[in-house]
Write a protein that holds these residues in place. Structure first.
Motif, PDB file in Angstrom:
ATOM      1  N   GLU A  14       1.132  -1.290   0.156  1.00 25.42           N
ATOM      2  CA  GLU A  14      -0.059  -0.193  -0.360  1.00 25.42           C
ATOM      3  C   GLU A  14       0.966   1.329   0.405  1.00 25.42           C
ATOM      4  OE1 GLU A  14      -2.956  -0.121  -0.667  1.00 25.42           O
ATOM      5  OE2 GLU A  14      -3.089  -2.370  -0.256  1.00 25.42           O
ATOM      6  N   VAL A  18       1.147   4.619  -2.572  1.00 26.07           N
ATOM      7  CA  VAL A  18       1.250   5.709  -2.696  1.00 26.07           C
ATOM      8  C   VAL A  18       2.341   6.350  -3.244  1.00 26.07           C
ATOM      9  CG1 VAL A  18       0.691   7.784  -1.018  1.00 26.07           C
ATOM     10  CG2 VAL A  18      -0.741   5.568  -0.759  1.00 26.07           C
ATOM     11  N   ILE A  25       2.899  12.614  -9.219  1.00 26.03           N
ATOM     12  CA  ILE A  25       1.540  13.572  -9.212  1.00 26.03           C
ATOM     13  C   ILE A  25       2.610  14.588  -9.663  1.00 26.03           C
ATOM     14  CG2 ILE A  25       0.198  14.492  -7.496  1.00 26.03           C
ATOM     15  CD1 ILE A  25      -0.903  12.052  -7.109  1.00 26.03           C
ATOM     16  N   PHE A  26       3.944  14.510  -7.975  1.00 25.16           N
ATOM     17  CA  PHE A  26       4.689  15.416  -7.954  1.00 25.16           C
ATOM     18  C   PHE A  26       5.860  15.426  -9.103  1.00 25.16           C
ATOM     19  CE2 PHE A  26       5.493  13.953  -3.337  1.00 25.16           C
ATOM     20  CZ  PHE A  26       4.747  14.385  -2.710  1.00 25.16           C
ATOM     21  N   MET A  29       3.204  17.714 -11.196  1.00 19.96           N
ATOM     22  CA  MET A  29       3.590  18.841 -11.128  1.00 19.96           C
ATOM     23  C   MET A  29       4.407  19.735 -10.901  1.00 19.96           C
ATOM     24  SD  MET A  29       1.475  18.916  -7.593  1.00 19.96           S
ATOM     25  CE  MET A  29       1.330  19.556  -6.408  1.00 19.96           C
ATOM     26  N   ILE A  36       7.268  24.275  -7.221  1.00  9.88           N
ATOM     27  CA  ILE A  36       6.073  24.010  -6.785  1.00  9.88           C
ATOM     28  C   ILE A  36       6.128  22.637  -5.179  1.00  9.88           C
ATOM     29  CG2 ILE A  36       5.149  22.620  -8.066  1.00  9.88           C
ATOM     30  CD1 ILE A  36       2.106  23.529  -7.039  1.00  9.88           C
ATOM     31  N   ALA A  39      10.315  22.819  -4.567  1.00 14.09           N
ATOM     32  CA  ALA A  39      10.686  23.791  -2.357  1.00 14.09           C
ATOM     33  C   ALA A  39      10.613  23.850  -1.563  1.00 14.09           C
ATOM     34  CB  ALA A  39       9.778  25.409  -2.785  1.00 14.09           C
ATOM     35  N   TYR A  40       9.427  22.049  -1.407  1.00 17.58           N
ATOM     36  CA  TYR A  40       9.032  21.961   0.046  1.00 17.58           C
ATOM     37  C   TYR A  40       9.929  20.043   0.291  1.00 17.58           C
ATOM     38  CZ  TYR A  40       6.450  26.096   0.213  1.00 17.58           C
ATOM     39  OH  TYR A  40       6.290  27.621   0.588  1.00 17.58           O
ATOM     40  N   ILE A  41      10.045  19.944  -0.681  1.00 16.60           N
ATOM     41  CA  ILE A  41      10.180  17.839  -0.885  1.00 16.60           C
ATOM     42  C   ILE A  41      10.887  17.553  -1.828  1.00 16.60           C
ATOM     43  CG2 ILE A  41       8.887  16.020  -1.138  1.00 16.60           C
ATOM     44  CD1 ILE A  41       5.813  16.935  -0.715  1.00 16.60           C
TER      45      ILE A  41
ATOM     46  N   ARG B  11      -5.602   2.565   2.856  1.00 16.02           N
ATOM     47  CA  ARG B  11      -5.099   3.191   1.437  1.00 16.02           C
ATOM     48  C   ARG B  11      -6.006   3.964   1.696  1.00 16.02           C
ATOM     49  NH1 ARG B  11      -8.184  -1.286  -2.560  1.00 16.02           N
ATOM     50  NH2 ARG B  11      -5.848  -2.396  -2.116  1.00 16.02           N
ATOM     51  N   LEU B  14      -3.348   6.748   3.472  1.00 17.15           N
ATOM     52  CA  LEU B  14      -1.767   6.846   3.021  1.00 17.15           C
ATOM     53  C   LEU B  14      -3.004   7.772   1.265  1.00 17.15           C
ATOM     54  CD1 LEU B  14      -0.760   3.399   2.399  1.00 17.15           C
ATOM     55  CD2 LEU B  14       0.329   5.424   4.274  1.00 17.15           C
ATOM     56  N   TRP B  15      -3.295   8.037   1.284  1.00 20.57           N
ATOM     57  CA  TRP B  15      -4.129   8.140   0.179  1.00 20.57           C
ATOM     58  C   TRP B  15      -4.296   9.890   0.209  1.00 20.57           C
ATOM     59  CZ3 TRP B  15      -2.356   7.926  -4.793  1.00 20.57           C
ATOM     60  CH2 TRP B  15      -2.251   6.703  -5.389  1.00 20.57           C
ATOM     61  N   LEU B  18      -1.639  11.648   1.086  1.00 18.02           N
ATOM     62  CA  LEU B  18      -0.780  12.203  -0.092  1.00 18.02           C
ATOM     63  C   LEU B  18      -2.257  13.246  -0.531  1.00 18.02           C
ATOM     64  CD1 LEU B  18       0.878  11.808  -2.061  1.00 18.02           C
ATOM     65  CD2 LEU B  18      -0.034  10.181  -3.185  1.00 18.02           C
ATOM     66  N   ILE B  21      -0.258  16.372   1.189  1.00 21.57           N
ATOM     67  CA  ILE B  21       0.171  16.908   0.775  1.00 21.57           C
ATOM     68  C   ILE B  21       0.531  17.487  -0.440  1.00 21.57           C
ATOM     69  CG2 ILE B  21       3.102  16.433   0.216  1.00 21.57           C
ATOM     70  CD1 ILE B  21       2.278  14.506   1.460  1.00 21.57           C
ATOM     71  N   VAL B  22      -0.639  16.692  -1.053  1.00 21.35           N
ATOM     72  CA  VAL B  22      -0.806  18.257  -2.212  1.00 21.35           C
ATOM     73  C   VAL B  22      -1.637  19.314  -2.260  1.00 21.35           C
ATOM     74  CG1 VAL B  22      -1.440  17.190  -4.746  1.00 21.35           C
ATOM     75  CG2 VAL B  22      -0.946  15.978  -4.019  1.00 21.35           C
ATOM     76  N   LEU B  25       1.235  21.468  -0.972  1.00 23.48           N
ATOM     77  CA  LEU B  25       1.844  22.348  -1.861  1.00 23.48           C
ATOM     78  C   LEU B  25       1.309  23.502  -3.017  1.00 23.48           C
ATOM     79  CD1 LEU B  25       3.752  19.285  -3.143  1.00 23.48           C
ATOM     80  CD2 LEU B  25       4.764  21.189  -1.671  1.00 23.48           C
ATOM     81  N   PHE B  26       0.134  23.231  -3.254  1.00 20.59           N
ATOM     82  CA  PHE B  26      -0.677  24.337  -3.917  1.00 20.59           C
ATOM     83  C   PHE B  26      -1.113  25.501  -3.255  1.00 20.59           C
ATOM     84  CE2 PHE B  26      -1.490  20.661  -7.059  1.00 20.59           C
ATOM     85  CZ  PHE B  26      -1.637  21.173  -7.897  1.00 20.59           C
ATOM     86  N   PHE B  28       0.875  26.575  -0.558  1.00 29.30           N
ATOM     87  CA  PHE B  28       1.971  27.585  -0.578  1.00 29.30           C
ATOM     88  C   PHE B  28       2.271  27.770  -1.596  1.00 29.30           C
ATOM     89  CE2 PHE B  28       2.104  25.119   3.510  1.00 29.30           C
ATOM     90  CZ  PHE B  28       2.095  26.325   4.391  1.00 29.30           C
ATOM     91  N   ALA B  29       1.412  27.710  -2.901  1.00 32.69           N
ATOM     92  CA  ALA B  29       1.660  27.862  -4.206  1.00 32.69           C
ATOM     93  C   ALA B  29       1.418  29.376  -4.598  1.00 32.69           C
ATOM     94  CB  ALA B  29       1.706  27.125  -5.392  1.00 32.69           C
ATOM     95  N   ILE B  36       2.928  35.473   3.090  1.00 34.25           N
ATOM     96  CA  ILE B  36       3.947  34.819   3.754  1.00 34.25           C
ATOM     97  C   ILE B  36       5.275  35.246   3.954  1.00 34.25           C
ATOM     98  CG2 ILE B  36       5.161  34.287   1.060  1.00 34.25           C
ATOM     99  CD1 ILE B  36       4.287  31.371   2.341  1.00 34.25           C
ATOM    100  N   PHE B  47      15.557  27.254  -0.212  1.00 32.04           N
ATOM    101  CA  PHE B  47      15.245  27.545  -1.875  1.00 32.04           C
ATOM    102  C   PHE B  47      14.662  28.689  -2.243  1.00 32.04           C
ATOM    103  CE2 PHE B  47      11.626  26.867  -4.564  1.00 32.04           C
ATOM    104  CZ  PHE B  47      11.849  26.193  -5.851  1.00 32.04           C
TER     105      PHE B  47
END
Lengths: 64, 488
Positions: A14, A18, A25-26, A29, A36, A39-41, B11, B14-15, B18, B21-22, B25-26, B28-29, B36, B47
């Motif tokens: 699993e 993921v 996805i990263f 992006m 995007i 900057a963080y990961i 599942r 975990l998803w 994720l 996190i996505v 990220l958006f 902070f963009a 900020i 960075f």
């Protein structure tokens, strides 16, 4: 200890799924909007984890 | 057997992680709130706030501090979107005699113009205990002897210009620069045919006459990118006319010299006073000649003489330039520009290309005699090709060359706050307007200028930076949506 081994394999799988999704996805992006994610990961670390879990799954499959 | 329930829960967990996190990220963009903050102590690669450059002006980072030993240094601020305002907080320590520290953001890439703001001005700092100070809405008036009680009182009874100096003062002053002895009744056309490289700005004077200028331009096409030409005419700090040429279509360094033709300013019925004409252009643009009926042309701060041999055939004649600058800098990037320069009864040998040579003079007006062109001369005053045409309408600035002793200045107007001190570190806050700042590849370029810092001298002077923090403010997502709705 077949039960623990089975549970461990499922968790590993699993997480692997993921991490595969995260890598995909990263990457998309980052290509679409430069910086995007990076900057963080650090995507390299995600890739290392992905390889680590892939190896764990393969080793476990071999044992079974 | 593992229950299917467990797998589904795992599942989802975990998803969802994720997805979170996505989302972050958006978030902070886009920064939907419009605010900020980013900070760095220069210990690691950040960075957003990149390392100080060039490396030869930075000593090795020691315990997380960046030690600046040369002037100036640059760094990038990388942002995911545009912002309107930046508040830069800089925590630092100084060693040695450093009269002025300033920071700036790149405003125009073609002319490499930075919007400069003060970090620390020790010349003004030294006045604080001795001079009387009035602080009003962020503006400060320093008086040698207290005569005015308010800033308005001072502005309404503006003293003689020789008594006033300014530092980082953005508001227009009531002072009206008038030359009572000026007479151009027998105006005839003159032609300045010293080819000039890139940007320049000069002052001219108008009294009962037509403003008449004709500029002849060339495009060398030596550097990459477009070469637009923008000419501005200013009166009392406001642009009153503009002329421009777009690029000739050659964006690559083809080396093909192209005539751009003439650009003209011809305006009648202008009020008496000083006017400024500014050219904003890259180094590929050469001003071949300037034809005018005006009597006065005084170049501000810099004359960048092209190597005429490349453009109008070899001249090899001496060029006389007059200036009121006290500190003169000479530099040639062209071996044919190397020469011996005479200044009053002295001289300076420009022996190496790309090396900056400095000359200090005590004279109010100096004559510089060049053997030939192909040289950049800069200073803190004006430059002219004839002595009688030398006028400087600018009020004295409190820069690193400003000396208070034996100076007639009795009043200093400044937008300046002395840095605070905390645990042996100085903390200065500087506000930048980012709306007009240049941004490329998501980066703003910043500069820290410390005149007098030289990495090759044997003086142990430096500025140690402990931390730089940026608090940025821009349009929020809600405001953006509202603006779009109003437009539609």
């Amino acid at each position: 200890m077949p039960f623990i081994n089975e549970k461990f394999t499922i968790i590993c799988k699993e997480i692997f799924y993921v991490l595969t999704g995260a890598l995909l996805i990263f990457s998309i992006m980052e290509i679409a909007f430069s910086g995007i994610v990076s900057a963080y990961i650090n995507i390299n670390y995600v890739l290392i984890f992905w390889i680590f879990f892939a190896i764990l799954i393969l080793v476990n499959n071999d044992k079974n | 057997m593992i229950k299917g329930n467990f797998i589904i829960k795992l599942r989802i967990l975990l998803w969802a992680g994720l997805a979170l996190i996505v989302f972050l990220l958006f978030y902070f963009a886009v920064i939907p709130g419009g605010r900020i903050g980013y900070k760095t102590d220069f210990q690691d690669n950040n960075f957003f706030i990149r390392k100080l450059n060039p490396p030869e002006r930075i000593a090795q980072p020691n315990e997380g501090e960046s030690k600046i030993i040369g002037n100036p240094v640059y760094f990038y601020l990388r942002t995911p979107r545009r912002f309107n305002i930046a508040e830069m907080t800089i925590k630092y320590k100084t060693n040695g005699n450093l009269p002025i520290i300033e920071a700036g953001v790149l405003a125009d890439k073609n002319t490499w113009k930075y919007a400069i703001k003060p970090v620390e001005n020790n010349i003004i700092g030294r006045l604080l205990p001795a001079w009387s100070v009035i602080n009003e809405d962020g503006h400060a008036l320093f008086q040698r002897e207290k005569k005015f009680n308010t800033l308005n009182d001072f502005l309404n009874n503006f003293p003689a210009r020789s008594e006033v100096a300014v530092y980082n003062y953005g508001k227009p002053l009531p002072d009206n620069f008038i030359i009572s002895s000026y007479d151009n009744s027998e105006a005839r056309e003159t032609k300045l045919d010293y080819p000039l490289i890139g940007s320049w700005e000069f002052y001219t004077y108008i009294k009962n006459e037509e403003l008449d200028f004709s500029f002849d331009f060339l495009d060398l096409n030596k550097e990459n990118g477009e070469d637009p030409i923008n000419l501005y005419l200013y009166y009392k700090g406001k642009a009153i006319d503009k002329k421009n040429y777009s690029d000739d279509g050659i964006f690559w360094p083809a080396g093909e010299i192209k005539e751009k033709g003439l650009l003209k300013f011809k305006l009648a019925d202008l009020p008496e006073g000083i006017y400024k004409i500014e050219l904003k252009a890259g180094n590929d643009i050469i001003t071949k000649s300037i034809a005018t009926k005006q009597k006065i042309i005084s170049f501000a701060n810099k004359i960048n003489l092209a190597k005429s041999g490349d453009i109008v055939g070899n001249k090899n004649t001496a060029i006389n330039i007059f200036t009121d600058s006290r500190i003169l800098n000479f530099q040639s990037v062209n071996p044919s520009g190397l020469q011996k320069i005479k200044i009053e009864n002295d001289g300076i040998d420009i022996a190496n290309t790309y090396e900056q040579y400095q000359y200090k003079t005590a004279s109010a007006t100096s004559e510089i005699i060049l053997e030939k062109d192909g040289l950049t001369i800069s200073g803190d005053g004006v430059f002219s090709f004839t002595r009688e045409n030398l006028i400087n309408p600018e009020i004295t600035k409190v820069n690193e060359n400003f000396v208070l002793e034996n100076n007639p200045v009795n009043y200093i107007l400044a937008d300046y706050n002395q840095p605070k001190e905390e645990d042996g570190w100085k903390i200065a806050k500087i506000n930048f307007d980012l709306t007009g700042a240049y941004r490329e590849f998501n980066k703003y370029t910043f500069l820290i200028s410390i005149p007098g810092l030289d990495p090759v001298d044997e003086i142990d002077d430096y500025v140690k930076i402990k931390e730089i923090r940026f608090d940025l403010e821009g349009t929020s997502l809600l405001e953006k949506i509202k603006k779009l709705r109003i437009k539609n």
